[in-house]
Write a protein that holds these residues in place. Structure first.
Motif, PDB file in Angstrom:
ATOM      1  N   GLN A 139      19.016   2.600  -4.437  1.00  0.00           N
ATOM      2  CA  GLN A 139      18.845   1.946  -5.895  1.00  0.00           C
ATOM      3  C   GLN A 139      19.337   2.269  -7.114  1.00  0.00           C
ATOM      4  OE1 GLN A 139      16.957  -0.882  -5.115  1.00  0.00           O
ATOM      5  NE2 GLN A 139      16.453  -0.364  -3.189  1.00  0.00           N
TER       6      GLN A 139
ATOM      7  N   VAL B 276      15.977   3.606 -10.960  1.00  0.00           N
ATOM      8  CA  VAL B 276      16.430   2.675 -11.863  1.00  0.00           C
ATOM      9  C   VAL B 276      16.882   3.228 -13.132  1.00  0.00           C
ATOM     10  CG1 VAL B 276      15.629   0.746 -13.397  1.00  0.00           C
ATOM     11  CG2 VAL B 276      14.875   0.603 -10.750  1.00  0.00           C
TER      12      VAL B 276
ATOM     13  N   ARG C 146       9.959   7.528  -7.075  1.00  0.00           N
ATOM     14  CA  ARG C 146      11.344   7.679  -6.725  1.00  0.00           C
ATOM     15  C   ARG C 146      12.227   6.414  -7.392  1.00  0.00           C
ATOM     16  NH1 ARG C 146      11.367   9.925  -0.545  1.00  0.00           N
ATOM     17  NH2 ARG C 146      11.054  12.288  -1.145  1.00  0.00           N
ATOM     18  N   TYR C 147      11.633   5.250  -7.241  1.00  0.00           N
ATOM     19  CA  TYR C 147      12.272   4.019  -7.545  1.00  0.00           C
ATOM     20  C   TYR C 147      12.437   4.121  -9.066  1.00  0.00           C
ATOM     21  CZ  TYR C 147      13.529  -0.707  -8.300  1.00  0.00           C
ATOM     22  OH  TYR C 147      14.136  -1.907  -8.745  1.00  0.00           O
TER      23      TYR C 147
ATOM     24  N   HIS D 141       7.088   6.162  -3.408  1.00  0.00           N
ATOM     25  CA  HIS D 141       8.201   5.102  -3.700  1.00  0.00           C
ATOM     26  C   HIS D 141       8.209   5.023  -5.109  1.00  0.00           C
ATOM     27  CE1 HIS D 141       9.707   3.676   0.414  1.00  0.00           C
ATOM     28  NE2 HIS D 141       8.958   4.805   0.803  1.00  0.00           N
ATOM     29  N   SER D 142       6.972   4.603  -5.782  1.00  0.00           N
ATOM     30  CA  SER D 142       7.248   4.245  -7.144  1.00  0.00           C
ATOM     31  C   SER D 142       7.842   5.434  -7.973  1.00  0.00           C
ATOM     32  CB  SER D 142       5.509   4.261  -7.574  1.00  0.00           C
ATOM     33  OG  SER D 142       4.773   5.320  -7.572  1.00  0.00           O
TER      34      SER D 142
ATOM     35  N   THR E  53      10.394  -4.687  -8.621  1.00  0.00           N
ATOM     36  CA  THR E  53       9.773  -3.097  -8.327  1.00  0.00           C
ATOM     37  C   THR E  53       8.391  -3.098  -7.680  1.00  0.00           C
ATOM     38  OG1 THR E  53      11.139  -2.424 -10.327  1.00  0.00           O
ATOM     39  CG2 THR E  53       9.224  -1.067  -9.663  1.00  0.00           C
TER      40      THR E  53
ATOM     41  N   GLN F  70      15.191   5.862  -1.540  1.00  0.00           N
ATOM     42  CA  GLN F  70      15.589   5.252  -2.815  1.00  0.00           C
ATOM     43  C   GLN F  70      16.785   5.334  -3.563  1.00  0.00           C
ATOM     44  OE1 GLN F  70      13.651   2.558  -3.623  1.00  0.00           O
ATOM     45  NE2 GLN F  70      11.950   2.929  -2.162  1.00  0.00           N
TER      46      GLN F  70
ATOM     47  N   ALA G   1       6.125  -0.723 -11.249  1.00  0.00           N
ATOM     48  CA  ALA G   1       5.885   0.362 -10.409  1.00  0.00           C
ATOM     49  C   ALA G   1       4.334   0.622 -10.707  1.00  0.00           C
ATOM     50  CB  ALA G   1       6.500   1.646 -10.726  1.00  0.00           C
TER      51      ALA G   1
ATOM     52  N   LEU H 260       8.678  -3.529  -3.966  1.00  0.00           N
ATOM     53  CA  LEU H 260       9.457  -2.287  -3.113  1.00  0.00           C
ATOM     54  C   LEU H 260       8.087  -0.984  -3.395  1.00  0.00           C
ATOM     55  CD1 LEU H 260      12.865  -2.135  -4.604  1.00  0.00           C
ATOM     56  CD2 LEU H 260      12.026  -2.793  -2.314  1.00  0.00           C
ATOM     57  N   VAL H 261       7.252  -1.017  -4.477  1.00  0.00           N
ATOM     58  CA  VAL H 261       6.398   0.080  -4.302  1.00  0.00           C
ATOM     59  C   VAL H 261       5.118  -0.043  -3.397  1.00  0.00           C
ATOM     60  CG1 VAL H 261       4.725   0.850  -6.088  1.00  0.00           C
ATOM     61  CG2 VAL H 261       6.917   0.654  -6.723  1.00  0.00           C
TER      62      VAL H 261
END
Length: 391
Positions: A141, A98, A93-94, A90-91, A75, A138, A172, A78-79
């Motif tokens: 994911q 998840v 949304r990810y 991004h954090s 994570t 995202q 994140a 990706l962030v």
């Protein structure tokens, strides 16, 4: 036996590559350490991503002692994005993706059992959820998280659901902290360079068209080349707009702005004004090139003579100089700025050409002079309301 010519050529090429590799590395290191730019940005982003990944894994494995520590560094990697705003986006949304994916996997196992049909149902649900626009890039994911979590959450392992979500949140938070606190970029220079490149492209085409009209209307091939270059301005314009928006994005939620008294948004509104004025000027320049191409199709009695075209070329040369001066801060007052002097000269030249044009020839003269008038207006607007430099 000696080497054949192709073998010797291949060997020589390989040796040259081996010899130049250290030189390329030294050049790259020099660009990174000596001046801001894409190389430094990429090196910094790589360093921040690696730092965030290692830190997230260390916290998960040694501090929390989670049985699923790899979710945290995955994570975090990706962030970490190129700007603070993208990292925040991004954090959030990810982590949401998840959570949705893990919940879908956690519900499928106990409800349907561990079998292909249950997995297919879970995957179908996560793919549909992933189409939610709020998740943006995202969205995929959701299915990825559901797939990895499916086996872990089946049967008696539902207690791991919270642990996986916890690791995603930890990763994140770690990635976001590194992104926000370790040199988040402020890309004023990106916006400045993008707008300057667009102004330079407009200036060069104006200069070349002006010089090309010195002896009257040039051959068809030259005029067609001008038209191709005018159409290519669209690509330069797209790059300039992207550069400005990237610069503006770099200021959103950037902690470095807390230490600065000025407002960055005002500056980037000025950059947008500058670029959009130059965009409209590019349209007028394209119209000029098209008008010159059409002159060959008109009757000679209504087309401008060589003297008019030569003077018109001089006018475009003056406008080329004005394009190079857009945004310059030289001169204390408006009348003293180099661009204003060039615009005054261009307006005087246009007035003289308008008086020279008369009778039936005004059909072709008037189109060319109208486009020039609009160019003058856009250059003035770009200079007066654009902001090519931050406060």
């Amino acid at each position: 036996m000696g080497e054949s010519e192709p073998e010797r050529s291949h060997t020589g090429t390989t040796q040259r590559r081996i010899r130049t590799a250290p030189a390329r590395l030294r050049d790259h290191a020099r660009r990174v350490t000596r001046r801001p730019g894409p190389d430094r940005d990429l090196a910094l982003l790589t360093l921040k991503s690696g730092t965030a990944g290692v830190l997230a894994w260390s916290l998960a494995a040694y501090v929390i002692e989670s049985p699923q520590p790899t979710y945290a560094p995955f994570t975090a990697l990706l962030v970490v994005q190129s700007t603070a705003y993208r990292s925040l986006l991004h954090s959030g949304r990810y982590v949401l993706a998840v959570v949705l994916g893990v919940l879908a996997a956690g519900a499928a196992g106990p409800a349907l059992g561990e079998n292909p049909a249950a997995f297919a149902a879970m995957l179908a649900v996560t793919l549909v959820i992933g189409r939610w626009q709020r998740l943006g890039s995202q969205g995929l994911q959701v299915s990825v998280a559901g797939t990895f979590a499916y086996n872990a959450l089946s049967g008696t392992h539902l207690s791991m659901l919270a642990q996986i979500i916890e690791m995603a949140a930890l990763g994140a938070a770690t990635g976001l902290t590194v992104s926000l606190l370790v040199l988040p970029p402020l890309r004023y220079r990106t916006a400045e360079q993008g707008s300057a490149q667009l102004a330079h492209a407009v200036q060069l085409l104006l200069r070349d068209v002006g010089q090309g009209l010195h002896d009257g209307l040039p051959d068809q091939e030259t005029v067609q080349d001008w038209m191709r270059r005018a159409r290519r301005l669209d690509r330069t314009l797209s790059s300039a707009r992207e550069a400005v928006e990237t610069g503006a994005e770099s200021t959103r939620y950037n902690p470095r702005l807390w230490l600065r008294p000025h407002s960055a948004s005002t500056n980037f509104r000025g950059y947008r004004t500058l670029v959009e004025s130059l965009a409209r000027a590019s349209e007028q320049l394209r119209s000029i090139c098209y008008g010159l191409a059409r002159l060959r199709e008109l009757d000679r009695s209504v087309t401008p003579d060589e003297d008019f075209l030569r003077c018109y070329g001089q006018l475009l040369g003056t406008l080329s100089r004005a394009a190079s001066e857009i945004g310059t801060l030289a001169g204390d007052g408006a009348d003293e700025a180099p661009l204003h002097r060039s615009l005054r000269e261009a307006r005087a030249q246009r007035g003289a050409l308008a008086e020279q044009a008369a009778g039936e020839a005004w059909v072709s003269h008037g189109v060319l002079l109208t486009d020039v008038e609009r160019l003058l207006t856009e250059f003035h607007h770009a200079h007066e309301h654009g902001a090519p430099h931050p406060t």
